[in-house]
Design a protein around this motif. Structure first.
Motif, PDB file in Angstrom:
ATOM      1  N   GLU A  34       0.831  -1.204   0.000  1.00  0.00           N
ATOM      2  CA  GLU A  34       0.000   0.000   0.000  1.00  0.00           C
ATOM      3  C   GLU A  34       0.864   1.253   0.000  1.00  0.00           C
ATOM      4  O   GLU A  34       0.590   2.214  -0.731  1.00  0.00           O
ATOM      5  CB  GLU A  34      -0.919   0.012   1.232  1.00  0.00           C
ATOM      6  N   ARG A  35       1.913   1.257   0.822  1.00  0.00           N
ATOM      7  CA  ARG A  35       2.775   2.430   0.900  1.00  0.00           C
ATOM      8  C   ARG A  35       3.489   2.663  -0.433  1.00  0.00           C
ATOM      9  O   ARG A  35       3.580   3.795  -0.921  1.00  0.00           O
ATOM     10  CB  ARG A  35       3.796   2.275   2.022  1.00  0.00           C
ATOM     11  N   MET A  36       4.000   1.595  -1.031  1.00  0.00           N
ATOM     12  CA  MET A  36       4.684   1.733  -2.312  1.00  0.00           C
ATOM     13  C   MET A  36       3.734   2.244  -3.386  1.00  0.00           C
ATOM     14  O   MET A  36       4.110   3.075  -4.228  1.00  0.00           O
ATOM     15  CB  MET A  36       5.274   0.388  -2.750  1.00  0.00           C
ATOM     16  N   ALA A  37       2.496   1.771  -3.374  1.00  0.00           N
ATOM     17  CA  ALA A  37       1.512   2.220  -4.357  1.00  0.00           C
ATOM     18  C   ALA A  37       1.250   3.716  -4.223  1.00  0.00           C
ATOM     19  O   ALA A  37       1.145   4.435  -5.225  1.00  0.00           O
ATOM     20  CB  ALA A  37       0.214   1.434  -4.202  1.00  0.00           C
ATOM     21  N   MET A  38       1.151   4.207  -2.980  1.00  0.00           N
ATOM     22  CA  MET A  38       0.938   5.638  -2.761  1.00  0.00           C
ATOM     23  C   MET A  38       2.129   6.456  -3.237  1.00  0.00           C
ATOM     24  O   MET A  38       1.971   7.511  -3.875  1.00  0.00           O
ATOM     25  CB  MET A  38       0.688   5.898  -1.275  1.00  0.00           C
ATOM     26  N   LEU A  39       3.336   5.999  -2.941  1.00  0.00           N
ATOM     27  CA  LEU A  39       4.535   6.712  -3.367  1.00  0.00           C
ATOM     28  C   LEU A  39       4.659   6.733  -4.884  1.00  0.00           C
ATOM     29  O   LEU A  39       4.972   7.774  -5.481  1.00  0.00           O
ATOM     30  CB  LEU A  39       5.782   6.060  -2.758  1.00  0.00           C
ATOM     31  N   ASN A  40       4.396   5.589  -5.511  1.00  0.00           N
ATOM     32  CA  ASN A  40       4.477   5.512  -6.974  1.00  0.00           C
ATOM     33  C   ASN A  40       3.459   6.432  -7.633  1.00  0.00           C
ATOM     34  O   ASN A  40       3.765   7.125  -8.614  1.00  0.00           O
ATOM     35  CB  ASN A  40       4.247   4.072  -7.441  1.00  0.00           C
ATOM     36  N   ALA A  41       2.239   6.439  -7.085  1.00  0.00           N
ATOM     37  CA  ALA A  41       1.185   7.282  -7.658  1.00  0.00           C
ATOM     38  C   ALA A  41       1.519   8.756  -7.490  1.00  0.00           C
ATOM     39  O   ALA A  41       1.312   9.570  -8.401  1.00  0.00           O
ATOM     40  CB  ALA A  41      -0.156   6.955  -6.998  1.00  0.00           C
ATOM     41  N   ALA A  42       2.043   9.124  -6.324  1.00  0.00           N
ATOM     42  CA  ALA A  42       2.394  10.518  -6.063  1.00  0.00           C
ATOM     43  C   ALA A  42       3.500  10.980  -7.001  1.00  0.00           C
ATOM     44  O   ALA A  42       3.404  12.057  -7.614  1.00  0.00           O
ATOM     45  CB  ALA A  42       2.837  10.690  -4.609  1.00  0.00           C
TER      46      ALA A  42
END
Length: 236
Positions: free
Chosen positions: A217-225
């Motif tokens: 979840e954290r990686m997905a948020m960072l990638n999207a940002a």
């Protein structure tokens, strides 16, 4: 014998109304096995603080129960032991600050903004937001725990931005930056956070495999940002 069975046997009846003895038992029972101790300590931390958060909120919704089960895939043979630990923490008259202080001592680095403690905060946010709304008492609870964990304000704001965004996700806030940050700095920060948030780093900190959902979840948020900022800068 399973790890939680060993833990339950160690505390016996002494923990009938004091979950703090469970935290101490983690240190002694698994003293000769640091890797297992880290994993059990992380699990105990999430069990204890999520139970205290549920008590602070006053309501445990089915969605929150499902979220707990989602990140805490309890094997059938461990269900009774985990339930006992959860109920023990919830019923204990001691305040959650007692647990948070003891759990802080589990952090291997002993430094402020400890990565393992941030992982625990992510777990609490995941459970709190499961019903679609983080109650203000839940947010106050998590913020207080973060204070005890010595997570500074800027760091907590970055964690908060990953989970609470009523007006839409702010990609700069997720990375802990401002909109006027040069793109070279944006890329540098993204790569740093992505490296720190890689699932392999979670495993090295002792986060159990069932909690890898938090890393993803954290990686997905960072990638999207990062992707959103990169796209907007390219279009400018």
């Amino acid at each position: 014998m399973s790890v939680f069975s060993r833990l339950i046997d160690a505390i016996g009846e002494t923990a009938s109304n004091a979950f703090s003895s469970v935290v101490e038992a983690v240190r002694t029972v698994f003293a000769g096995d640091p890797e297992t101790r880290r994993r059990v300590a992380f699990s105990v931390a999430v069990i204890a603080l999520s139970a205290k958060m549920a008590k602070a909120d006053g309501i445990v919704s089915p969605a929150e129960v499902a979220a707990f089960q989602e990140i805490f895939a309890v094997p059938p043979e461990e269900a009774a032991n985990v339930a006992r630990l959860y109920n023990l923490a919830k019923q204990d008259v001691a305040g959650f600050d007692v647990y948070a202080e003891r759990i802080k001592g589990m952090c291997g680095s002993g430094n402020a903004n400890c990565a393992m403690l941030e992982d625990i905060l992510d777990g609490l946010f995941h459970i709190a937001k499961a019903d679609g709304l983080i109650h203000h008492k839940e947010l106050e609870f998590i913020a207080h725990v973060a204070d005890i964990f010595e997570v500074d304000e800027a760091h907590f704001d970055r964690i908060l931005a990953r989970h609470v965004h009523p007006d839409g996700v702010d990609p700069f806030a997720v990375l802990g930056l401002t909109p006027d940050t040069p793109f070279t700095e944006v890329r540098k920060r993204y790569r740093q956070l992505a490296a720190e948030s890689h699932p392999d780093r979670f495993a090295a900190r002792g986060v159990p495999d069932e909690f890898m959902l938090l890393a993803n979840e954290r990686m997905a948020m960072l990638n999207a940002a990062y992707g959103e900022i990169e796209k907007s800068r390219a279009a400018a």
